[in-house]
Design a protein around this motif. Structure first.
Motif, short mmCIF file in Angstrom:
data_model
loop_
_atom_site.label_atom_id
_atom_site.label_comp_id
_atom_site.label_asym_id
_atom_site.label_seq_id
_atom_site.Cartn_x
_atom_site.Cartn_y
_atom_site.Cartn_z
N ALA A 11 0.50 72.96 53.39
CA ALA A 11 0.89 72.81 51.98
C ALA A 11 1.00 74.16 51.29
CB ALA A 11 -0.10 71.91 51.25
N GLY A 12 0.09 75.08 51.61
CA GLY A 12 0.13 76.39 50.99
C GLY A 12 1.36 77.18 51.37
N THR A 13 1.71 77.17 52.66
CA THR A 13 2.88 77.93 53.13
C THR A 13 4.17 77.38 52.54
OG1 THR A 13 1.75 78.46 55.20
CG2 THR A 13 4.14 78.66 55.17
N VAL A 14 4.36 76.06 52.62
CA VAL A 14 5.56 75.46 52.05
C VAL A 14 5.59 75.66 50.54
CG1 VAL A 14 6.82 73.29 51.73
CG2 VAL A 14 5.73 73.79 53.92
N GLY A 15 4.42 75.61 49.89
CA GLY A 15 4.36 75.82 48.44
C GLY A 15 4.77 77.23 48.04
N VAL A 16 4.33 78.23 48.80
CA VAL A 16 4.69 79.62 48.49
C VAL A 16 6.20 79.81 48.60
CG1 VAL A 16 4.52 82.00 49.31
CG2 VAL A 16 2.46 80.61 49.11
N VAL A 17 6.78 79.32 49.70
CA VAL A 17 8.22 79.48 49.91
C VAL A 17 9.00 78.77 48.80
CG1 VAL A 17 10.13 78.93 51.46
CG2 VAL A 17 7.96 79.74 52.41
N ALA A 70 9.28 77.98 58.31
CA ALA A 70 10.64 78.46 58.57
C ALA A 70 11.67 77.42 58.12
CB ALA A 70 10.81 78.76 60.05
N GLY A 71 11.36 76.14 58.36
CA GLY A 71 12.25 75.09 57.89
C GLY A 71 12.37 75.08 56.37
N ALA A 72 11.23 75.26 55.69
CA ALA A 72 11.24 75.31 54.22
C ALA A 72 12.04 76.50 53.73
CB ALA A 72 9.81 75.37 53.69
N PHE A 73 11.90 77.64 54.38
CA PHE A 73 12.64 78.83 53.97
C PHE A 73 14.15 78.59 54.08
CE2 PHE A 73 14.85 82.78 55.05
CZ PHE A 73 14.50 83.57 53.97
#
Length: 339
Positions: A144-150, A278-281
């Motif tokens: 959640a944190g990684t996708v949230g940052v992106v 990477a998918g979120a980016f």
């Protein structure tokens, strides 16, 4: 510019510090989540919310970075959603109460003057959907944190393109706060985000994205908004389909999220986080480029098609890993010679 850097740095350090200080009290109070038989305390959400609200409010109060019309109301509504989520973490509230509370908060931030009542109701439903999708993403370390940052950086870029400086600063502060949280949440996680932090993150991101698209057409806006939150939406759609097919209750937790299935296929916890990040980016980048006019709106259809194929492909992966056959050791028999 300088204030944005200073505010982001302050939010990052404050979140990291608060998450560390609140970890022991959360464990003693029993505010924990069990992941793979490992208890993870949940002070990360409180740390992210407190740091984001404190830094953003300080900039608005001093006049250095005014939030602008409606953004303060958005932040207050997000704080209310976070408080409800924190209560849910402590006393295990049923999901229906979280849904109703998030919907009420969303109804307070939708610009009905631009969307109209029918469009406003759709917007409320979409905000609730994204908030719950981010809550679902908090099933593994760092997800959640990684996708949230992106996503925060992407929505912030859209806000900056619309010259919504206050909203852009708020999103940069949120991204920095989530980065500070990730310092404790990367596998093996020492703290978790919990319902309070994940609902707050999804709510603020969805509401901010909606505000940046105010004044645009309904269909193009729907495409951009989907692209900005495609990974979280894909995880939620996957869970709904899987539980419907299996006949399981929708609101009961289970190991059927994207992260679970990727790990069952042999990826490490860090690897699953990198893949989803990477998918979120990729999808967020498409959303930003479409919003700013660098590429055509038809690119969103490619994102939707790829997301659908990904969900259907992952849906075929079993939520249980391959069974390990027990190895049987055959001991050599001793032959006793007679005589």
């Amino acid at each position: 510019m300088l204030y944005g850097i200073a505010a982001a740095t302050a939010a990052l350090l404050l979140t990291a510090l608060l998450a560390s200080l609140l970890r022991t009290p959360a464990r003693r109070l029993g505010i924990v989540d069990r992941r793979r038989q490992r208890p993870v305390p949940l002070p990360g959400g409180a740390a992210v919310v407190l740091a984001t609200c404190a830094v953003a409010a300080a900039g608005d109060r001093t006049g250095v970075a005014p939030l602008g019309d409606g953004i303060g109301r958005l932040l207050a509504a997000g704080a209310g959603v976070a408080a409800l989520g924190l209560v849910g973490d402590a006393w295990r509230l049923k999901t229906r109460f979280l849904v109703v509370g998030t919907a009420v908060a969303a109804a307070c931030v939708v610009p009905y003057g631009e969307t109209g009542v029918p469009g406003g109701l759709l917007a409320v439903g979409w905000i609730v959907w994204v908030a719950l999708a981010f809550k679902g993403l908090d099933h593994g370390d760092g997800l959640a944190g990684t996708v949230g940052v992106v996503t925060a950086f992407g929505v912030g870029a859209c806000a900056a393109a619309e010259v919504m400086d206050g909203l852009a600063v708020l999103l940069s502060v949120l991204a920095a706060a989530l980065t500070g949280f990730l310092m404790h949440n990367w596998h093996p996680a020492r703290v978790g985000l919990g319902a309070g932090g994940s609902l707050f993150t999804g709510f603020v991101l969805a509401s901010a994205a909606l505000i940046t698209r105010t004044g645009y057409g309904l269909v193009p806006s729907a495409g951009v908004l989907f692209a900005l939150t495609a990974v979280a939406s894909a995880d939620a759609v996957l869970v709904v389909l899987a539980r419907r097919i299996a006949g399981r209750p929708l609101l009961r937790r289970g190991p059927d999220h994207l992260g679970h299935r990727l790990r069952r296929r042999g990826l490490t916890a860090q690897g699953a986080t990198v893949v989803l990040g990477a998918g979120a980016f990729s999808t967020v980048l498409v959303g930003v480029l479409v919003h700013t006019g660098w590429i055509g709106a038809q690119a969103v259809f490619w994102v939707a098609g790829a997301t659908l194929l990904g969900v259907l492909g992952v849906l075929r992966l079993s939520v249980r890993g391959p069974r390990r056959t027990a190895s049987v050791q055959v001991r050599p028999q001793l032959r006793v010679r007679s005589g």
